[in-house]
Design an enzyme around this catalytic site. Sequence first.
Site, PDB file in Angstrom:
ATOM      1  N   ASP A   1       0.869  -1.173   0.000  1.00  0.00           N
ATOM      2  CA  ASP A   1       0.000   0.000   0.000  1.00  0.00           C
ATOM      3  C   ASP A   1       0.912   1.231   0.000  1.00  0.00           C
ATOM      4  OD1 ASP A   1      -2.164   1.643  -0.107  1.00  0.00           O
ATOM      5  OD2 ASP A   1      -3.192   0.796   1.618  1.00  0.00           O
TER       6      ASP A   1
HETATM    7  C1  BGC Z   1      -4.981   3.349  -0.007  1.00  0.00           C
HETATM    8  C2  BGC Z   1      -5.190   2.329  -1.086  1.00  0.00           C
HETATM    9  C3  BGC Z   1      -5.086   2.984  -2.437  1.00  0.00           C
HETATM   10  C4  BGC Z   1      -3.729   3.652  -2.543  1.00  0.00           C
HETATM   11  C5  BGC Z   1      -3.480   4.306  -3.892  1.00  0.00           C
HETATM   12  C6  BGC Z   1      -3.721   4.166  -0.216  1.00  0.00           C
HETATM   13  O1  BGC Z   1      -3.650   5.231   0.660  1.00  0.00           O
HETATM   14  O2  BGC Z   1      -4.963   2.704   1.246  1.00  0.00           O
HETATM   15  O3  BGC Z   1      -6.438   1.705  -0.917  1.00  0.00           O
HETATM   16  O4  BGC Z   1      -5.293   2.059  -3.446  1.00  0.00           O
HETATM   17  O5  BGC Z   1      -3.637   4.637  -1.541  1.00  0.00           O
HETATM   18  O6  BGC Z   1      -4.237   5.420  -4.074  1.00  0.00           O
END
Ligand code: BGC
Length: 743
Positions: A287
Amino acid sequence: MKKYNLFTILLCCNFFTLSPLILSAQDARIVKRVDSVLRLMTLKEKIGQLNQYTGTEVTGPASDRKNTLLNDIRSGMVGSMLNVKGVKDTREIQAVALQSRLKIPLLFSLDVIHGYKTVFPVPLAEAASWNMDLIRQSAHISAKEASASGIHWTFAPMVDIARDPRWGRVMEGAGEDTYLGAQIAKARVYGFQGDRLGGIDGIMACAKHFAAYGAAFAGRDYNPVDMSEQMLHEVYLPPFKAAADAGVATFMNSFNTLNGVPATASVYLQRDILKGKWNYKGFVVSDWGSIREMIPWGYAGNLNEAAEFAMNAGSDMDMESSAYKQELEALIKAGKVKLSLLDDAVKRILYKKIELGLFDDPYKFSNVEREKQAMNDPQHALIARNVAEQSIILLKNEQHVLPIKGNQKIALIGPLVKAKADLASTWTVYADTASMTSVYEGLKHKFRNKSSISYAKGCDLNGNTTAGFEEAIQIAMASDLVIMVLGEAGDMSGEAKSRSNINLPGQQEALFDVVKATGKQVVVVVMGGRPLIFNHIAEKADAIIYAFWLGAEAGNALANVFSGEYNPSGKLPITFPRSVGQIPLFYNYLNTGRPVGNPKEIRYRSAYIDSPNSPQYAFGYGLSYTTFSYSDLKLSTKTLKKGEPLRVSIKLTNTGDVKGEEVVQLYLQDKVASLARPVKELKDFRKLMLNPGESQELTFTIGTDKLAFYKSGAGWITEPGVFKLMIGGSSDQTKLETEFTLQ
Ligand code: BGC
């Protein structure tokens, strides 16, 4: 200290060295191609494939960061970009990647969560439809629009089970139930990816956040998670397994720790379970910044350690930590990360690029004509309307106040009556919020020849002023029927939007009180990205509709429900508590040794002294304009042999005078087992439409797998004994019950 077990790592990293004989012909061709590319790559180029960066700057005005990124892309140091979208930008940046020595194309990724151009209901709302075909269609349209516009990969579906409505991200998932969540996970994966990855209308899906992110302490985002192995396997992992079985191309790990270990560094989750036991062949992306976040967690002393732990644990791609970029080469040279592990990660990523067809045509998905067509397809809005209709839940309807009958003077009151951008909530891409249909517009249009419509905002969504109350009272008094549209703001749910108080914000409940005091019939529509608490309204309103966030067609869909053109069929995918103090509250709880029997005798029982245990609205609950009766429950046998499927049939009859859909829910309880089991668990469901007076027989087949539970040390097991079977239209109002014995 080594935080992983080298033996497990070696065991699970050899998918690509499996004999091509056991792979399909297409797989074998791709594997061969992957190997031939890998042979050409330098160490730096291999590491390059593992890096992913956000592109908000790369397409923006000149800056240092832009220059660095473009240089990195040009020298093959980037495998994927997120947030670069649209044909023009994706083509431009892909062209830079094609200047690199090996011309390996980039993967363009984006959070396409509930629509790209067409805004569909948020995932939690769609889950209320319990309609897998529609959910699949919604994901497929999103993929069609995104893929035409250069996107290869969405960071969806979020398949985290969420039992805590304080957590802002409940809106991104399918709610609290594992079985429903697993069905929806599959539907979304099939929808996004199409029949076969590499088709022009499909994009890679991503099952996230692996794992147990939804169980963050106290519903606060990014908080730790601590849970038993049994709970993890039974409640939180099955939707991920379902996504993996459906062929999801990628996984994303999560921000949380699980029993002290950041998920990003978890060998247990990523190597033992995902790539080991499940033999998962796709790749895992971290993530955003989750590798780097191991430092503030106090798990890694520095970025070098963080990169080592993440890589050895099986996090293949580094989203925005720059940890692999900065540290991996040294780690490989120092022998702290084996080259074979790096190769495995690179191969997984190259495999997907080849499978998508990017090695044959890097611009395959960036097509101006298709982009124009997909983004303006009128069919998409119609489907979005249908999904929105089916996502609406009727919670209360005293004296059949709905649907609206005859010509009535309607007063529309509340801060969300004219809302547009809120209807899209968070995670939108190209939402044209101005063209979204508000409730005001939807009703004005639908009732244009029948009813006069007046409007007063009454109060703001938040804040203390009651200055608008008087006007609201006046228009209520002059009307035959009041419809209030209340809720939280669209941006109060989503990532980092945890709330400690989930009541309606501001003066909205006070506004309801003064409007209700006029003596008029009051229908309340509540909107939000989570279950909200509105006990007073639950008690006093004449009718209540829960709408979550329904997207671009919200106003039209609600107007169809008000007019009776669409008979509501949604069922809650998550429990609605009476108070924050009851949380976590979910339907499949354990009975305790002191369950509440007679509610008057609560001394020394597992009960609150100031509240019932029961929720305000139970999982699976939702009304219709018609009624259904359940009868004729039959079992193929009362004594089941292990491995033998049980056939269960019932008759469902529409006993009202309009056609309508019912979601028939089948629950089981394992009455006595070597681990205490929940009072009931959803094991199957069917949504069907019946005309007035019509009956239909339904048959469910219960395989032995549905009688199993997870036991630490033993895995999934079934035990002989008595099972209770319950069928009905809500978890708290099952209509038919029987028992059978597993031998
Ligand atoms: C989130 C993810 C997301 C990623 C990209 C993160 O902060 O937890 O769910 O896909 O950002 O935007």
